[in-house]
Design a protein around this motif. Structure first.
Motif, short mmCIF file in Angstrom:
data_model
loop_
_atom_site.label_atom_id
_atom_site.label_comp_id
_atom_site.label_asym_id
_atom_site.label_seq_id
_atom_site.Cartn_x
_atom_site.Cartn_y
_atom_site.Cartn_z
N GLY A 191 24.18 -92.00 22.62
CA GLY A 191 22.96 -90.51 22.37
C GLY A 191 22.91 -89.03 22.79
O GLY A 191 22.48 -87.87 22.21
N SER A 195 24.01 -86.52 19.31
CA SER A 195 22.49 -85.54 18.87
C SER A 195 23.18 -84.37 18.11
O SER A 195 22.52 -83.52 18.13
CB SER A 195 22.09 -85.29 20.03
OG SER A 195 22.68 -84.90 21.65
N TYR A 196 24.90 -84.25 19.18
CA TYR A 196 25.06 -82.54 18.14
C TYR A 196 25.41 -82.36 17.06
O TYR A 196 25.92 -82.18 16.22
CB TYR A 196 26.34 -82.71 19.25
CG TYR A 196 25.90 -81.79 19.92
CD1 TYR A 196 25.63 -80.02 20.97
CD2 TYR A 196 26.15 -83.09 21.55
CE1 TYR A 196 25.72 -79.87 22.00
CE2 TYR A 196 25.66 -82.34 22.66
CZ TYR A 196 25.85 -80.87 23.08
OH TYR A 196 25.61 -80.18 24.27
N GLN A 198 23.25 -84.81 14.87
CA GLN A 198 22.45 -85.16 14.38
C GLN A 198 21.89 -85.09 12.76
O GLN A 198 21.54 -86.04 12.03
CB GLN A 198 20.95 -85.49 15.25
CG GLN A 198 19.65 -85.69 14.10
CD GLN A 198 18.51 -85.27 15.29
OE1 GLN A 198 18.39 -84.82 15.83
NE2 GLN A 198 17.40 -86.10 15.00
N ASP A 205 14.76 -89.54 14.03
CA ASP A 205 14.76 -88.85 15.56
C ASP A 205 14.74 -90.48 16.12
O ASP A 205 14.48 -91.04 17.86
CB ASP A 205 13.08 -88.37 15.80
CG ASP A 205 13.97 -87.66 15.42
OD1 ASP A 205 15.08 -86.85 15.85
OD2 ASP A 205 12.38 -86.63 15.37
N PHE A 208 17.97 -91.61 18.77
CA PHE A 208 17.47 -91.28 19.82
C PHE A 208 16.97 -91.42 20.74
O PHE A 208 17.10 -91.96 22.13
CB PHE A 208 18.37 -90.13 19.68
CG PHE A 208 18.95 -89.51 19.13
CD1 PHE A 208 20.65 -89.26 19.30
CD2 PHE A 208 19.05 -88.75 17.79
CE1 PHE A 208 21.80 -88.53 18.86
CE2 PHE A 208 19.80 -88.21 16.59
CZ PHE A 208 21.06 -88.42 17.67
N LYS A 209 15.55 -91.84 20.24
CA LYS A 209 14.62 -92.43 21.16
C LYS A 209 14.61 -94.10 21.52
O LYS A 209 14.95 -94.65 23.09
CB LYS A 209 13.52 -93.09 20.21
CG LYS A 209 12.46 -93.17 20.77
CD LYS A 209 10.73 -92.94 19.76
CE LYS A 209 9.38 -94.42 20.51
NZ LYS A 209 8.68 -93.70 20.22
N CYS A 211 18.21 -94.77 22.16
CA CYS A 211 19.26 -94.94 22.87
C CYS A 211 19.00 -94.78 23.96
O CYS A 211 19.17 -94.64 25.58
CB CYS A 211 19.89 -93.46 22.48
SG CYS A 211 21.07 -93.62 21.41
N ARG A 212 17.68 -93.32 24.38
CA ARG A 212 17.17 -92.91 25.11
C ARG A 212 16.25 -93.83 26.31
O ARG A 212 16.47 -94.17 27.64
CB ARG A 212 16.50 -91.52 25.34
CG ARG A 212 16.36 -90.49 24.89
CD ARG A 212 15.66 -89.37 24.76
NE ARG A 212 14.46 -89.79 23.81
CZ ARG A 212 14.55 -88.95 22.67
NH1 ARG A 212 15.42 -88.20 22.81
NH2 ARG A 212 14.10 -89.11 22.08
N GLU A 234 17.72 -84.71 29.84
CA GLU A 234 17.34 -85.42 29.28
C GLU A 234 18.43 -86.68 28.92
O GLU A 234 17.61 -88.79 28.69
CB GLU A 234 17.37 -85.40 27.72
CG GLU A 234 17.00 -86.35 26.38
CD GLU A 234 16.62 -85.52 25.18
OE1 GLU A 234 16.86 -86.08 24.38
OE2 GLU A 234 17.95 -84.29 25.07
N TRP A 235 19.36 -87.10 29.17
CA TRP A 235 20.83 -88.42 28.81
C TRP A 235 21.06 -88.45 30.65
O TRP A 235 21.78 -89.60 30.51
CB TRP A 235 21.69 -87.77 28.28
CG TRP A 235 20.92 -87.90 26.84
CD1 TRP A 235 21.08 -86.31 26.06
CD2 TRP A 235 20.82 -88.18 25.96
NE1 TRP A 235 20.53 -86.56 24.78
CE2 TRP A 235 20.12 -87.96 24.81
CE3 TRP A 235 20.67 -90.56 25.81
CZ2 TRP A 235 19.86 -88.36 23.78
CZ3 TRP A 235 19.67 -90.02 25.04
CH2 TRP A 235 19.37 -89.94 24.08
#
Length: 255
Positions: A191, A195-196, A198, A205, A208-209, A211-212, A234-235
């Protein structure tokens, strides 16, 4: 006497059993292999792995990717070697990472080291239509594997440069491989790193949701504490402040 040479050229790279299937006699097979090696018609890459030679320069015609893929019945290119095969590598490595269900001893041939890696999962290996002798992880599994083992991707800087060259990736496949490995830390790293990229990789989105939701509560370091000194809330991850800064450093090194 060059009987069977045409058949061996069709094989390109072969094992003793392949020659035995032609000759039907074990002693005759051993003698043919010995004689063809002496004549410079074939090269022995390692125990029970041979390649026919280019008749002009007596060098093996099998590529390093073909050799890697034929070491064992389940051998395939993985990690940075898969990135290199897809033309995404920034650095040229003189080491090939070869995953396999069967263990083999590491060896060197013509300046290239072939390094065994335990096969983590069984799916995600493809045989490219234009390269029938090559087995390699597909792009999505290659990305997941490199994130899982950043050292085998050449380090974080090399990984970032390689990933910057990817213009599209199937997020469903990414999630499938992430789920198969069942590692919270892998979701965490994936994630954060992806994200870098994306926009470039065209990831939603929702990816990443997901993954979180799978990262758990543990706080971890992406790499060593000296390099990963910034906390990314966030991670729940300590990592460099901005991994894209590696793209400004660049460099073409040989490893």
């Amino acid at each position: 006497m060059k009987k069977y040479l045409e058949e061996l050229h069709q094989l390109r790279i072969f094992h003793k059993k392949d020659v035995l299937s032609l000759i039907k006699d074990d002693n005759a097979t051993k003698e043919l292999l010995r004689r063809y090696k002496k004549m410079g018609l074939i090269s022995q890459i390692r125990r029970d792995l041979y390649s026919v030679n280019d008749l002009a320069n007596k060098a093996a015609i099998a590529t390093k990717f073909e050799i890697a893929s034929q070491i064992t019945p389940s051998a395939y290119l993985s990690y940075h070697s898969a990135l290199e095969y897809y033309g995404l590598a920034n650095q040229v490595f003189y080491e090939l990472y070869v995953s396999s269900e069967e263990r083999f001893n590491n060896f060197e041939y013509e300046g290239i080291s072939y390094t065994y890696c335990q096969s983590g999962i069984s799916h995600g290996v493809v045989n490219p239509p234009m390269d029938s002798m090559v087995n390699v992880t597909d792009l999505e599994r290659t990305v997941v594997d490199c994130i899982d083992s950043i050292n085998r991707s050449g380090g974080l800087e090399e990984l970032v440069v390689c990933f910057s060259l990817i213009t599209y990736i199937k997020e469903e496949q990414l999630l499938s491989y992430l789920d198969t490995y069942r590692k919270q830390f892998l979701f965490q790293k994936a994630g954060f790193i992806l994200s870098y990229f994306q926009k470039e990789m065209k990831l939603s989105d929702d990816f990443f949701k997901e993954c979180r939701q799978r990262i758990g509560k543990s706080v971890r370091y992406l790499t060593d504490a000296n390099e990963s000194s910034t906390y990314h809330k966030e991670w729940k991850l300590y990592a460099p402040e901005n991994i894209l800064s590696y793209l400004e450093q660049g460099g073409n090194e040989y490893v």
